[in-house]
Design a protein around this motif. Structure first.
Motif, PDB file in Angstrom:
ATOM      1  N   HIS A 183      -7.391   3.371  -2.617  1.00 43.10           N
ATOM      2  CA  HIS A 183      -7.552   1.952  -2.287  1.00 43.10           C
ATOM      3  C   HIS A 183      -9.014   1.542  -2.298  1.00 43.10           C
ATOM      4  N   ALA A 225       0.823  -1.213   0.000  1.00 40.81           N
ATOM      5  CA  ALA A 225       0.000   0.000   0.000  1.00 40.81           C
ATOM      6  C   ALA A 225       0.854   1.259   0.000  1.00 40.81           C
ATOM      7  N   CYS A 241       2.207   1.723  -3.484  1.00 40.17           N
ATOM      8  CA  CYS A 241       1.134   2.193  -4.375  1.00 40.17           C
ATOM      9  C   CYS A 241       0.818   3.663  -4.134  1.00 40.17           C
ATOM     10  N   VAL A 262      -3.456  -0.508   4.945  1.00 41.23           N
ATOM     11  CA  VAL A 262      -3.808  -0.022   3.605  1.00 41.23           C
ATOM     12  C   VAL A 262      -4.378   1.387   3.694  1.00 41.23           C
ATOM     13  N   HIS A 285      -7.630  -4.518  -2.217  1.00 45.10           N
ATOM     14  CA  HIS A 285      -7.226  -5.416  -1.135  1.00 45.10           C
ATOM     15  C   HIS A 285      -8.465  -6.107  -0.587  1.00 45.10           C
ATOM     16  N   SER A 304     -12.595   5.528  -3.294  1.00 45.50           N
ATOM     17  CA  SER A 304     -11.639   4.941  -2.376  1.00 45.50           C
ATOM     18  C   SER A 304     -12.356   4.660  -1.073  1.00 45.50           C
ATOM     19  N   LEU A 356      -4.929   0.450  -5.426  1.00 38.90           N
ATOM     20  CA  LEU A 356      -4.739  -0.867  -4.806  1.00 38.90           C
ATOM     21  C   LEU A 356      -6.085  -1.461  -4.414  1.00 38.90           C
TER      22      LEU A 356
END
Length: 300
Positions: A152, A95, A98, A145, A107, A213, A105
C-alpha cells in the motif's frame, strides 16, 4: 496494466484519470455510475462496503487507487456513521481484497489526522490526534489499509483544490467577482495543493522501480494561511485576466468564523520523505496556483 480508480468524479479522481492513462487501461468508478461529463463508468457505493469485493472480483484490476471519500468536514460531525462507513470501512474492505490478490493499493488521507498544535511540519511518524469526526474516520481508514497487510501507498495531503469541483480557489474567484471586500481566516496555516500535482505524483510513484509500501506526505512545498492563499488567488487571477480587480481581503481569526468542526491551526506536512523515496521534486505552492489559474484561463 489495469488501474481501477475509485472516486473518479472528485477533484483528485478527475486528474487521476488523465495522469494514469499512460500506464494502461484506467477504469473509473463513481457512486452514480456517471462521470462529470455524463460518460458512463462503473458504479461503486462506499455507503455499501460489502458490495465492493464483487466489483473487484469482476474487474480484476492490477492496481487500485482509492480517491473516494466522505469529505464534508462539518456535516460529518452529525453524519458520523456515513463518514466512518466511507472513510474507514470501505477502504478496509478494498485493502483486504488487494492484499489477498497481491494488488497494490494507493489510498489518500489528510492533514486532519493531526491536532494542529505543532509548530514544525508534521513528519509521517508523528502521533496523530484528530480533532473531529472527519479526521478520525480518515485515521481509521489509514489503520485499516495498513492492517490488511498488502502493498500500500498512503498519501496524506492537504488544502486540495483544482480548476474544477467545489473548492476554496473557485469559491474565492466567484465571490471575488461579486464583492469588493472579503473576510478570510488568517490563523490557520497549511499548504495549498493542486489535485493535478497529487495525480501526477501518484502516477510517478506507481512507476517507481522499488515496490515501496508505507505512508508519505504529498503536498506542494511551503506554507501560507487561508488569507494569504486568497490574496495570492486574486493577484494571479487579475494577472491572468480572470478578474478585473482584486477585492480587499480582511484577515480574521478562526474564532470570528466558527464552524461545526474544529480545523487544525497548523496543517503543514513535511514532504521530504516522499521527495527522497521517489526522486520527486514537489514545487512551491504558488507555482501550483499559477498552473491551475492557467488551466482556468485556458478553459475560457
Amino acid at each position: 496494466m489495469t488501474v481501477l480508480v475509485f472516486g473518479g468524479n472528485g477533484q483528485v479522481g478527475q486528474e487521476l484519470l488523465r495522469a494514469l492513462a499512460p500506464l494502461g487501461q484506467v477504469i473509473a468508478t463513481t457512486r452514480s455510475g456517471l462521470l462529470p461529463d455524463g460518460v458512463a463508468c462503473e458504479t461503486a457505493d462506499f455507503g455499501q462496503p460489502d458490495s465492493l469485493p464483487a466489483l473487484l472480483d469482476r474487474l480484476q484490476p492490477s492496481v487500485v487507487v482509492n480517491a473516494a471519500a466522505y469529505t464534508a468536514v462539518d456535516r460529518a460531525e452529525q453524519d458520523v456513521e456515513a463518514a466512518f462507513t466511507a472513510n474507514a470501512q470501505a477502504p478496509g474492505v478494498i485493502a483486504r481484497w488487494c492484499a489477498a490478490h497481491g494488488v497494490p493499493l494507493v489510498h489518500y488521507s489528510t492533514d486532519y489526522v493531526f491536532d494542529g498544535q505543532g509548530t514544525a511540519p508534521y513528519r509521517e511518524d508523528e502521533p496523530t490526534a484528530p480533532l473531529g469526526v472527519y479526521g478520525t474516520s480518515k485515521r481509521y481508514g489509514e489503520d485499516a489499509v495498513r492492517a490488511a497487510g498488502g502493498h500500500h501507498l498512503i498519501f496524506r495531503t492537504a488544502w486540495v483544490y483544482a480548476s474544477h469541483g467545489a473548492n476554496f480557489l473557485r469559491t474565492m474567484l466567484r465571490v471575488g467577482a461579486e464583492r469588493e471586500e472579503l473576510r478570510v481566516v488568517a490563523d490557520q496555516i497549511g499548504t495549498p495543493t493542486p489535485a493535478v500535482l497529487i495525480a501526477e505524483v501518484t502516477a510517478k510513484a506507481l512507476q517507481h522501480p522499488e515496490q515501496l509500501s508505507g505512508t508519505w506526505h504529498l503536498t506542494a512545498s511551503g506554507q501560507t494561511s487561508w488569507h494569504g492563499f486568497a490574496e495570492a488567488i486574486f493577484a494571479e487571477a487579475v494577472s491572468a485576466g480572470l478578474l478585473t480587480r482584486a477585492p480587499h481581503v480582511h484577515a480574521i481569526s478562526s474564532a470570528e468564523y466558527p464552524t461545526p468542526a474544529r480545523r487544525p491551526a497548523w496543517s503543514v506536512l513535511d514532504n521530504a520523505k516522499l521527495q527522497q523515496d521517489f526522486g520527486i521534486v514537489l514545487p512551491p505552492w504558488r507555482e501550483g496556483l499559477q498552473r491551475v489559474i492557467g488551466q482556468l484561463r485556458a478553459q475560457r
